[in-house]
Design a protein around this motif. Sequence first.
Motif, PDB file in Angstrom:
ATOM      1  N   UNK A 459     -12.820 -10.109   3.681  1.00  0.00           N
ATOM      2  CA  UNK A 459     -14.251 -10.107   3.376  1.00  0.00           C
ATOM      3  C   UNK A 459     -14.617  -8.822   2.632  1.00  0.00           C
ATOM      4  N   UNK A 460     -15.205  -8.989   1.462  1.00  0.00           N
ATOM      5  CA  UNK A 460     -15.598  -7.821   0.676  1.00  0.00           C
ATOM      6  C   UNK A 460     -16.690  -7.034   1.389  1.00  0.00           C
ATOM      7  N   UNK A 488     -22.605 -11.408  -1.050  1.00  0.00           N
ATOM      8  CA  UNK A 488     -22.734 -12.857  -0.877  1.00  0.00           C
ATOM      9  C   UNK A 488     -21.595 -13.470  -0.081  1.00  0.00           C
ATOM     10  N   UNK A 489     -20.926 -12.667   0.737  1.00  0.00           N
ATOM     11  CA  UNK A 489     -19.853 -13.201   1.584  1.00  0.00           C
ATOM     12  C   UNK A 489     -18.580 -13.531   0.825  1.00  0.00           C
ATOM     13  N   UNK A 490     -18.323 -12.904  -0.348  1.00  0.00           N
ATOM     14  CA  UNK A 490     -17.134 -13.216  -1.138  1.00  0.00           C
ATOM     15  C   UNK A 490     -15.867 -12.744  -0.420  1.00  0.00           C
ATOM     16  N   UNK A 491     -14.784 -13.469  -0.653  1.00  0.00           N
ATOM     17  CA  UNK A 491     -13.462 -13.075  -0.179  1.00  0.00           C
ATOM     18  C   UNK A 491     -12.660 -12.571  -1.379  1.00  0.00           C
ATOM     19  N   UNK A 492     -11.964 -11.450  -1.207  1.00  0.00           N
ATOM     20  CA  UNK A 492     -11.170 -10.886  -2.295  1.00  0.00           C
ATOM     21  C   UNK A 492      -9.726 -10.751  -1.845  1.00  0.00           C
ATOM     22  N   UNK A 494      -6.898  -8.607  -1.283  1.00  0.00           N
ATOM     23  CA  UNK A 494      -6.720  -7.158  -1.177  1.00  0.00           C
ATOM     24  C   UNK A 494      -6.147  -6.804   0.187  1.00  0.00           C
ATOM     25  N   UNK A 495      -5.803  -5.525   0.343  1.00  0.00           N
ATOM     26  CA  UNK A 495      -5.464  -4.913   1.630  1.00  0.00           C
ATOM     27  C   UNK A 495      -6.747  -4.221   2.103  1.00  0.00           C
ATOM     28  N   UNK A 496      -7.289  -4.660   3.244  1.00  0.00           N
ATOM     29  CA  UNK A 496      -8.602  -4.208   3.683  1.00  0.00           C
ATOM     30  C   UNK A 496      -8.668  -2.690   3.799  1.00  0.00           C
ATOM     31  N   UNK A 497      -7.666  -2.092   4.466  1.00  0.00           N
ATOM     32  CA  UNK A 497      -7.710  -0.640   4.704  1.00  0.00           C
ATOM     33  C   UNK A 497      -7.611   0.120   3.384  1.00  0.00           C
ATOM     34  N   UNK A 498      -6.731  -0.310   2.491  1.00  0.00           N
ATOM     35  CA  UNK A 498      -6.575   0.407   1.216  1.00  0.00           C
ATOM     36  C   UNK A 498      -7.786   0.187   0.311  1.00  0.00           C
ATOM     37  N   UNK A 499      -8.419  -0.967   0.414  1.00  0.00           N
ATOM     38  CA  UNK A 499      -9.645  -1.195  -0.337  1.00  0.00           C
ATOM     39  C   UNK A 499     -10.735  -0.255   0.151  1.00  0.00           C
ATOM     40  N   UNK A 500     -10.846  -0.082   1.492  1.00  0.00           N
ATOM     41  CA  UNK A 500     -11.809   0.887   2.034  1.00  0.00           C
ATOM     42  C   UNK A 500     -11.510   2.290   1.517  1.00  0.00           C
ATOM     43  N   UNK A 501     -10.188   2.624   1.451  1.00  0.00           N
ATOM     44  CA  UNK A 501      -9.801   3.953   0.972  1.00  0.00           C
ATOM     45  C   UNK A 501     -10.295   4.187  -0.456  1.00  0.00           C
ATOM     46  N   UNK A 502     -10.141   3.194  -1.321  1.00  0.00           N
ATOM     47  CA  UNK A 502     -10.580   3.332  -2.712  1.00  0.00           C
ATOM     48  C   UNK A 502     -12.096   3.459  -2.782  1.00  0.00           C
ATOM     49  N   UNK A 503     -12.822   2.624  -2.011  1.00  0.00           N
ATOM     50  CA  UNK A 503     -14.282   2.674  -2.032  1.00  0.00           C
ATOM     51  C   UNK A 503     -14.786   4.033  -1.548  1.00  0.00           C
ATOM     52  N   UNK A 504     -14.200   4.543  -0.460  1.00  0.00           N
ATOM     53  CA  UNK A 504     -14.615   5.854   0.059  1.00  0.00           C
ATOM     54  C   UNK A 504     -14.351   6.938  -0.975  1.00  0.00           C
ATOM     55  N   UNK A 505     -13.192   6.845  -1.680  1.00  0.00           N
ATOM     56  CA  UNK A 505     -12.873   7.842  -2.698  1.00  0.00           C
ATOM     57  C   UNK A 505     -13.901   7.808  -3.822  1.00  0.00           C
ATOM     58  N   UNK A 506     -14.278   6.613  -4.270  1.00  0.00           N
ATOM     59  CA  UNK A 506     -15.263   6.489  -5.347  1.00  0.00           C
ATOM     60  C   UNK A 506     -16.631   6.987  -4.895  1.00  0.00           C
ATOM     61  N   UNK A 507     -17.037   6.627  -3.652  1.00  0.00           N
ATOM     62  CA  UNK A 507     -18.341   7.066  -3.132  1.00  0.00           C
ATOM     63  C   UNK A 507     -18.370   8.579  -2.946  1.00  0.00           C
ATOM     64  N   UNK A 508     -17.278   9.137  -2.433  1.00  0.00           N
ATOM     65  CA  UNK A 508     -17.206  10.591  -2.224  1.00  0.00           C
ATOM     66  C   UNK A 508     -17.277  11.325  -3.557  1.00  0.00           C
TER      67      UNK A 508
END
Length: 609
Positions: A459-460, A488-492, A494-508
Amino acid sequence: MSPEIDIPYPPRTWLQTNLKPLYLVAMLLLIPIWLLVSWYIFTNQAQQGLRQQIENDLILFADSLDSELEKYRFVPKMLIMDSTLANAIMNPNMRQFRNIYDHLQHIRTVTAADEVFLLDTSGTTLASTATDNQGLNYAHTPYFRAAKNGTSGGFFTLGVNAGIRGYYFSEPLFDTNTDDVIGVVVVKVNMSRLERGWLNRGTPMMITDEYGVVIAASVPSWLFTTRSRLNQQAKEAIKATSKYPTTSFPALQTKLIADIEGARLVSLPKSGFAEVMEVNLPLPQVGWQLYGHADLQQLNHAIQRNTAIAVLLFILTLSLAYVIIQRRLQFQETLVRREINQQRLQQAKDMLEVRVTERTKELQDSHDELKRTQTELIHAAKLATLGQMATSVTHEINQPLTAIQTTAENAEQWLQRDNYQRVEENLGNIKKLAHKMAAITSHLKTFGRKTDNTTSWVKLDEAINNAIELITLRCKQEQVELQVEDSGGLLVKADLVRLEQVLINLLTNALDAMQESTIKQLKLSCVQMTKQVCVKVADSGTGIDTQHLEQLFDPFFTTKSTGAGLGLGLSISYSIIDAMGGSLSAHNRPQGGAEFCLRLTFEEPDSGA
């Protein structure tokens, strides 16, 4: 690996050692015998000289033929890199225009080939420089089957339509995305081009194919005859490949007179060929046999003259025989030494293959170690991100801890007053605060664990929410306006933990970019495209220098001050998204600030997974 063992040369033979004493004995005792020996030696020497001459002519022509074949064999290997041909096969619209025909004609003119054509995976001609070839099917031919299986093909045949002898070279065309064979490119060269110039040679020649059929000859009447009758298996093979229009060939009337060293004495059906020497040379690359012939009558005068000199001038004859035998022995010794040298060369080649195998294993081990190091580097970057958030997380946890301590002390006082209702209320508050702390640490624990780098439908929104929760406090502390749009509840994929890592890096990185900004706005949105969803992270910071955009994802590239970062965050994020089958890009916003776009393959929530 076994040590190298040197192969010694054999010791000199008894004859090589005692040739001179034998020569002196022959001078006194073996005059009559030597007369016969002289006749034999001169005859054999003349025949061997003639055989060597034929062999030299055969080798020269074989080299010329091999050079021509290699030149045309290289043409289809170059054509498989021509994107125009692959596009013509994959896009039927391109074949409706004149340009593909002109393109093939240009290739044929430049390479001096007889014909160039394209086949689809069923063997049907899609485009050809010969208009009568259009639409014909070649699925039965060996050169098509070889190319269809992903290997190079080569085949000689007599064209059914034009009746022209030709050699066909083929190469497979691959889909650049799947590496599947999508078609075959074929280059045909006229056989007369390969045999040009040999009719002017002093040595009459012929070439037979793997079935013994004469496919080229200095004497036109020998063409398409057979050295021996075709068996049933050969006829069936010719029919299966349509190599020739028929399987019935007249036999070449060849009569064997005698076998000699390295050659044969035969009679051939042509005036002046009643007794000729025949030498054959195999052409292993194409499976052919090359035959050369020479008239033996030209040797008779030399043999008779030398024998007459041997009778009249005995000493001179024996001396000449001595020299001839001595040279012959030297020649044999040279052959033996050459064979031993070849064995030594083969031994060195085997040792080299063993070393190459060992080196290949070392490189594979290094590759595996590099992958492990890359995984550790990604995990280290994740831990570094946790370290950067440590202050914010500590502050976030410290507030509930202070509240728990105050509430607990207050509960003790109510307990001393026997006011159990207030005690129960305080314990409930403590429980809520503990749940809040557990939620914070749960995200940190999940984010910090190692993963096996496998992707699945996730889940994205879950990845976005988990990343937002870890940077929310910093946004409050730095007074950043945070806007998050629902996916909108999209499914992607991906690897959930590594996707979180990328998002946190971009947000930081976005928060770091707005340190000096007056207006601090951070927006995370999702835009659906044809097959991918783009997760956009936009900030109102200073933006990215246009000179730095191309280097943004390079390892160790950073615009931060010394000690503020190693420049690995975006490089690692790029590698993570690329491994998931997505992409990561960045650009400056017209209204100011930067925007990163993270693209991943998505699936609607009601379509499975």
